[in-house]
Scaffold this motif. Sequence first.
Motif, short mmCIF file in Angstrom:
data_model
loop_
_atom_site.label_atom_id
_atom_site.label_comp_id
_atom_site.label_asym_id
_atom_site.label_seq_id
_atom_site.Cartn_x
_atom_site.Cartn_y
_atom_site.Cartn_z
N ALA A 21 5.85 10.67 -5.18
CA ALA A 21 4.57 10.83 -4.49
C ALA A 21 4.18 9.56 -3.76
N VAL A 22 3.75 9.73 -2.51
CA VAL A 22 3.08 8.67 -1.78
C VAL A 22 1.61 9.02 -1.84
N ILE A 23 0.85 8.22 -2.60
CA ILE A 23 -0.58 8.47 -2.78
C ILE A 23 -1.33 7.38 -2.01
N TYR A 32 -0.69 3.72 -3.92
CA TYR A 32 -0.73 3.49 -5.37
C TYR A 32 0.70 3.45 -5.88
N CYS A 33 1.04 2.41 -6.64
CA CYS A 33 2.44 2.26 -7.06
C CYS A 33 2.54 1.57 -8.42
N HIS A 34 3.76 1.62 -8.96
CA HIS A 34 4.12 0.86 -10.15
C HIS A 34 4.46 -0.55 -9.70
N HIS A 35 3.99 -1.53 -10.43
CA HIS A 35 4.38 -2.92 -10.20
C HIS A 35 5.13 -3.35 -11.46
N LEU A 36 6.44 -3.47 -11.35
CA LEU A 36 7.27 -3.90 -12.47
C LEU A 36 7.36 -5.42 -12.44
N ARG A 127 -0.13 -0.50 -12.72
CA ARG A 127 -0.31 0.43 -11.63
C ARG A 127 -1.36 -0.19 -10.72
N GLU A 128 -1.07 -0.22 -9.42
CA GLU A 128 -2.02 -0.88 -8.52
C GLU A 128 -1.85 -0.39 -7.09
N TRP A 129 -2.90 -0.61 -6.30
CA TRP A 129 -2.87 -0.31 -4.88
C TRP A 129 -2.26 -1.50 -4.16
N LYS A 130 -1.28 -1.24 -3.28
CA LYS A 130 -0.67 -2.28 -2.46
C LYS A 130 -0.65 -1.81 -1.02
N SER A 131 -0.79 -2.76 -0.10
CA SER A 131 -0.83 -2.40 1.32
C SER A 131 0.55 -1.93 1.79
N ILE A 132 0.53 -1.03 2.76
CA ILE A 132 1.77 -0.55 3.37
C ILE A 132 2.52 -1.73 3.99
N LYS A 133 1.79 -2.65 4.63
CA LYS A 133 2.42 -3.81 5.27
C LYS A 133 3.14 -4.69 4.25
N PHE A 134 2.63 -4.79 3.04
CA PHE A 134 3.30 -5.55 1.99
C PHE A 134 4.51 -4.79 1.45
#
Length: 163
Positions: A21-23, A32-36, A127-134
Amino acid sequence: MKNLHYFIGQKKSPFHLSVGAVILDKQKKNVYCHHLIKANGKTDAYLLMRNTVEPNESLERALKRGAQKEFGMNVKINRYLGSITGSFVNWEKAKMQKTTLYFLCEQIGKIKNVKWQESHYGEKSMREWKSIKFLIPQMKKQAKILKRSDFDESEIIRKVINF
């Protein structure tokens, strides 16, 4: 004889099928993504929500189950974005071919008191929001460092820029 889970990727059936999923946030700038943290002791890695499809489960149900289990949210599926096929070595030390089908989703609710599913990779994760540019350059970099082509989901994220 134990039943073979034909989507999970095992020595006898080295193919793995997942949904992802791309949320996006409401401004359509963050994902919204996993940050390992220090994936495999090497580098921080960022992954979209991905969930293995269970036998006799629809793709939609697998996606919604994954969003609830991994991110504690209910989602609405807006459209199919495409797929990525890569390879990795599983717990049996067998080379697997993994295909993930990705969908653009929007959050429609949160689940209270969710028990987070911990990382499958053995690291601490957030779990956190990250920018598309990043995310786009970061995902390319992490895939090279970790030697996991399925850790580069940048082309899927790039597709949502055009929607």
